[in-house]
Design a protein around this motif. Sequence first.
Motif, PDB file in Angstrom:
ATOM      1  N   VAL A  13       1.164  -1.319  -0.570  1.00 11.87           N
ATOM      2  CA  VAL A  13       0.209   0.213  -0.665  1.00 11.87           C
ATOM      3  C   VAL A  13       1.105   1.236   0.007  1.00 11.87           C
ATOM      4  N   GLY A  14       1.655   0.851   0.642  1.00 15.87           N
ATOM      5  CA  GLY A  14       2.582   2.266   1.284  1.00 15.87           C
ATOM      6  C   GLY A  14       3.689   2.937  -0.487  1.00 15.87           C
ATOM      7  N   LEU A  15       3.879   1.325  -1.087  1.00 16.02           N
ATOM      8  CA  LEU A  15       4.554   1.584  -2.220  1.00 16.02           C
ATOM      9  C   LEU A  15       3.581   2.508  -2.898  1.00 16.02           C
ATOM     10  N   VAL A  16       2.202   1.523  -3.499  1.00 20.28           N
ATOM     11  CA  VAL A  16       1.531   2.076  -4.281  1.00 20.28           C
ATOM     12  C   VAL A  16       1.308   3.359  -4.144  1.00 20.28           C
ATOM     13  N   ALA A  17       1.122   3.883  -3.117  1.00 21.03           N
ATOM     14  CA  ALA A  17       0.875   5.347  -2.273  1.00 21.03           C
ATOM     15  C   ALA A  17       1.968   5.758  -2.933  1.00 21.03           C
ATOM     16  N   LEU A  18       2.899   5.565  -2.874  1.00 20.66           N
ATOM     17  CA  LEU A  18       4.325   6.727  -3.385  1.00 20.66           C
ATOM     18  C   LEU A  18       3.990   6.534  -4.700  1.00 20.66           C
ATOM     19  N   LEU A  20       1.898   6.776  -6.942  1.00 25.16           N
ATOM     20  CA  LEU A  20       0.818   7.918  -7.798  1.00 25.16           C
ATOM     21  C   LEU A  20       1.139   9.035  -7.101  1.00 25.16           C
ATOM     22  N   PHE A  21       2.229   9.054  -5.993  1.00 20.72           N
ATOM     23  CA  PHE A  21       2.129  10.735  -5.471  1.00 20.72           C
ATOM     24  C   PHE A  21       2.547  10.920  -7.100  1.00 20.72           C
ATOM     25  N   THR A  22       4.186  10.488  -7.553  1.00 19.48           N
ATOM     26  CA  THR A  22       5.046  10.398  -8.333  1.00 19.48           C
ATOM     27  C   THR A  22       4.132  10.931  -9.901  1.00 19.48           C
ATOM     28  N   VAL A  23       3.696   9.791  -9.915  1.00 22.51           N
ATOM     29  CA  VAL A  23       3.531   9.645 -11.367  1.00 22.51           C
ATOM     30  C   VAL A  23       2.171  10.032 -11.903  1.00 22.51           C
ATOM     31  N   ILE A  24       1.061  10.286 -10.850  1.00 22.26           N
ATOM     32  CA  ILE A  24       0.256  12.175 -11.791  1.00 22.26           C
ATOM     33  C   ILE A  24       0.090  13.120 -11.986  1.00 22.26           C
ATOM     34  N   PRO A  25       1.290  13.512 -11.418  1.00 24.99           N
ATOM     35  CA  PRO A  25       1.982  15.102 -11.320  1.00 24.99           C
ATOM     36  C   PRO A  25       1.689  14.562 -12.720  1.00 24.99           C
TER      37      PRO A  25
END
Length: 279
Positions: A13-18, A20-25
């Motif tokens: 979950v933590g890796l997915v959140a990080l 998404l935090f990088t890929v979306i912008p």
Amino acid sequence: MPEPRWFRVLRVVGLVALTLFTVIPLYVMVTSSLKPLGEVRDRFEWFPGNLTFEPFVDMWSTIDLADYFLNSAIVALGAAAVSLAIAILAAYAVSRYRFRGRDGFRIVVLSTQMFPGILFLLPLYLIYATIGRYTGIELYGSLLGLVVTYLTFSLPFAIWMMVGYFDTIPRDLDEAALIDGASPLGALWRVVLPAARPGIAAVGIYAFMTAWGETLFASIMTDSDSRTLAVGLREYSTETSVYWNEVMAASLVVSIPVVIGFLALQRYLAQGLTAGAVK
């Protein structure tokens, strides 16, 4: 012991959140750079309807992007090269020789990282103005002055980092080279530097990235002829409009040198974790 199930789930979950935090912008930046300006100003759409590469063409003529790109390349490469040259010699002396004030020098070098960069802005401006007034050497508004400016906060960290890498290299290598007839500089060049390539790569990347993306000093210490990318990108914003699609396109283009440099030197950065091993 095997990892508990809850720990594996939490890690995923933590890796997915990080991620998404990088890929979306980054995704928003890429899609915005491929949209017409009118579509960028409208309500945001995750999937653009009209793709165009015109922003990547128009961005070169809207502002003097090529000149800013060249200025940034000269300043960043110059700062990285000078930082490496001075840091290598200074760090080798601190690592290999014992002299009065050695420990104090290391403390002073490291303590400079505690002060914010803005603290040196006014003193550097006054120093450059004084030098130009009495010697005729114009450092303010020149690429040379900007390189010297970046050395004030990249060089101390570079020296401190290189000292750490040189300390991990066995002194027996130096002594063997000296016994074979090499001079101290010859031992540094032929023996120590090849073993310290991971440290050199890390310091070079740090100095380059520091100069490439710096904004505060570049906005004060440059003029229209020496302006760098970090400052020049603001010109896409005018009194009447902001060329958002061209800003996104230019931001992607100016990030390419940093990405290429990192990918090319990542092998040496990974080797830095084992730099203490005997080569």
